[in-house]
Design a protein around this motif. Structure first.
Motif, PDB file in Angstrom:
ATOM      1  N   MET A   2     -16.047 -71.119  -2.076  1.00  0.00           N
ATOM      2  CA  MET A   2     -16.125 -69.667  -1.907  1.00  0.00           C
ATOM      3  C   MET A   2     -17.503 -69.141  -2.294  1.00  0.00           C
ATOM      4  O   MET A   2     -18.136 -69.669  -3.199  1.00  0.00           O
ATOM      5  N   THR A   4     -19.935 -66.009  -3.790  1.00  0.00           N
ATOM      6  CA  THR A   4     -19.781 -65.087  -4.919  1.00  0.00           C
ATOM      7  C   THR A   4     -18.997 -63.859  -4.498  1.00  0.00           C
ATOM      8  O   THR A   4     -18.105 -63.396  -5.212  1.00  0.00           O
ATOM      9  N   GLU A   6     -16.782 -63.585  -2.102  1.00  0.00           N
ATOM     10  CA  GLU A   6     -15.377 -63.971  -1.910  1.00  0.00           C
ATOM     11  C   GLU A   6     -14.660 -64.122  -3.254  1.00  0.00           C
ATOM     12  O   GLU A   6     -13.516 -63.693  -3.405  1.00  0.00           O
ATOM     13  N   ARG A   7     -15.353 -64.721  -4.226  1.00  0.00           N
ATOM     14  CA  ARG A   7     -14.764 -64.861  -5.554  1.00  0.00           C
ATOM     15  C   ARG A   7     -14.536 -63.496  -6.198  1.00  0.00           C
ATOM     16  O   ARG A   7     -13.521 -63.258  -6.848  1.00  0.00           O
ATOM     17  N   ALA A  10     -11.421 -61.991  -4.629  1.00  0.00           N
ATOM     18  CA  ALA A  10     -10.216 -62.683  -5.095  1.00  0.00           C
ATOM     19  C   ALA A  10      -9.898 -62.302  -6.543  1.00  0.00           C
ATOM     20  O   ALA A  10      -8.731 -62.065  -6.892  1.00  0.00           O
ATOM     21  N   LEU A  11     -10.914 -62.233  -7.385  1.00  0.00           N
ATOM     22  CA  LEU A  11     -10.721 -61.866  -8.783  1.00  0.00           C
ATOM     23  C   LEU A  11     -10.225 -60.434  -8.908  1.00  0.00           C
ATOM     24  O   LEU A  11      -9.274 -60.150  -9.637  1.00  0.00           O
ATOM     25  N   ILE A  82     -14.513 -67.549 -13.362  1.00  0.00           N
ATOM     26  CA  ILE A  82     -14.165 -67.586 -11.939  1.00  0.00           C
ATOM     27  C   ILE A  82     -15.273 -66.952 -11.110  1.00  0.00           C
ATOM     28  O   ILE A  82     -15.672 -67.483 -10.075  1.00  0.00           O
ATOM     29  N   LEU A  83     -15.760 -65.807 -11.553  1.00  0.00           N
ATOM     30  CA  LEU A  83     -16.825 -65.118 -10.825  1.00  0.00           C
ATOM     31  C   LEU A  83     -18.069 -65.994 -10.700  1.00  0.00           C
ATOM     32  O   LEU A  83     -18.727 -66.017  -9.659  1.00  0.00           O
ATOM     33  N   GLY A  85     -18.066 -69.151 -10.521  1.00  0.00           N
ATOM     34  CA  GLY A  85     -17.774 -70.291  -9.660  1.00  0.00           C
ATOM     35  C   GLY A  85     -17.797 -71.607 -10.412  1.00  0.00           C
ATOM     36  O   GLY A  85     -18.076 -72.656  -9.832  1.00  0.00           O
ATOM     37  N   LEU A 108      -4.304 -65.934  -8.233  1.00  0.00           N
ATOM     38  CA  LEU A 108      -5.579 -66.446  -7.735  1.00  0.00           C
ATOM     39  C   LEU A 108      -5.375 -67.376  -6.544  1.00  0.00           C
ATOM     40  O   LEU A 108      -4.366 -68.062  -6.453  1.00  0.00           O
TER      41      LEU A 108
END
Length: 109
Positions: A2, A4, A6-7, A10-11, A82-83, A85, A108
């Motif tokens: 993914m 950044t 996209e993350r 999603a977050l 998560i952000l 990656g 998630l």
């Protein structure tokens, strides 16, 4: 893998679905990351910085030690990993896990 952006989406969606107190739009997450790294795509590609090109790299491993009495801090710690990656994240969970944390993790992708 993914991007950044996209993350961040999603977050943000996962936080919204869990009803966490820590809510952040994708734009807010990208803005915070930009303040730290200098460019919103610094984790995704090489960025021109004067005569040089540079790229930020997330840590390969990240360890979170989560406290049972501060579930929002746990979400923020996990969320930031998560952000970024980070591909491998480990968490030492408290004895009594907050149900919001399970909901967040299940939300998630």
């Amino acid at each position: 893998m993914m991007t950044t952006r996209e993350r961040a989406h999603a977050l943000s969606d996962a936080l919204l679905r869990t009803g966490a107190k820590w809510q952040a739009s994708p734009e807010t997450l990208i803005k915070a990351l930009t303040q730290e790294l200098g460019h919103p795509e610094a984790l995704d590609r090489f960025i021109e910085r004067g005569p040089q090109r540079c790229r930020a790299r997330a840590p390969q491993r990240l360890v979170h030690i989560l406290s049972g009495n501060t579930p929002e801090a746990a979400l923020q710690s996990l969320g930031r990993g998560i952000l970024l990656g980070c591909p491998m994240q480990f968490a030492k969970l408290p004895r009594e896990i907050d149900l919001g944390l399970n909901t967040f993790l299940a939300a998630l992708p």
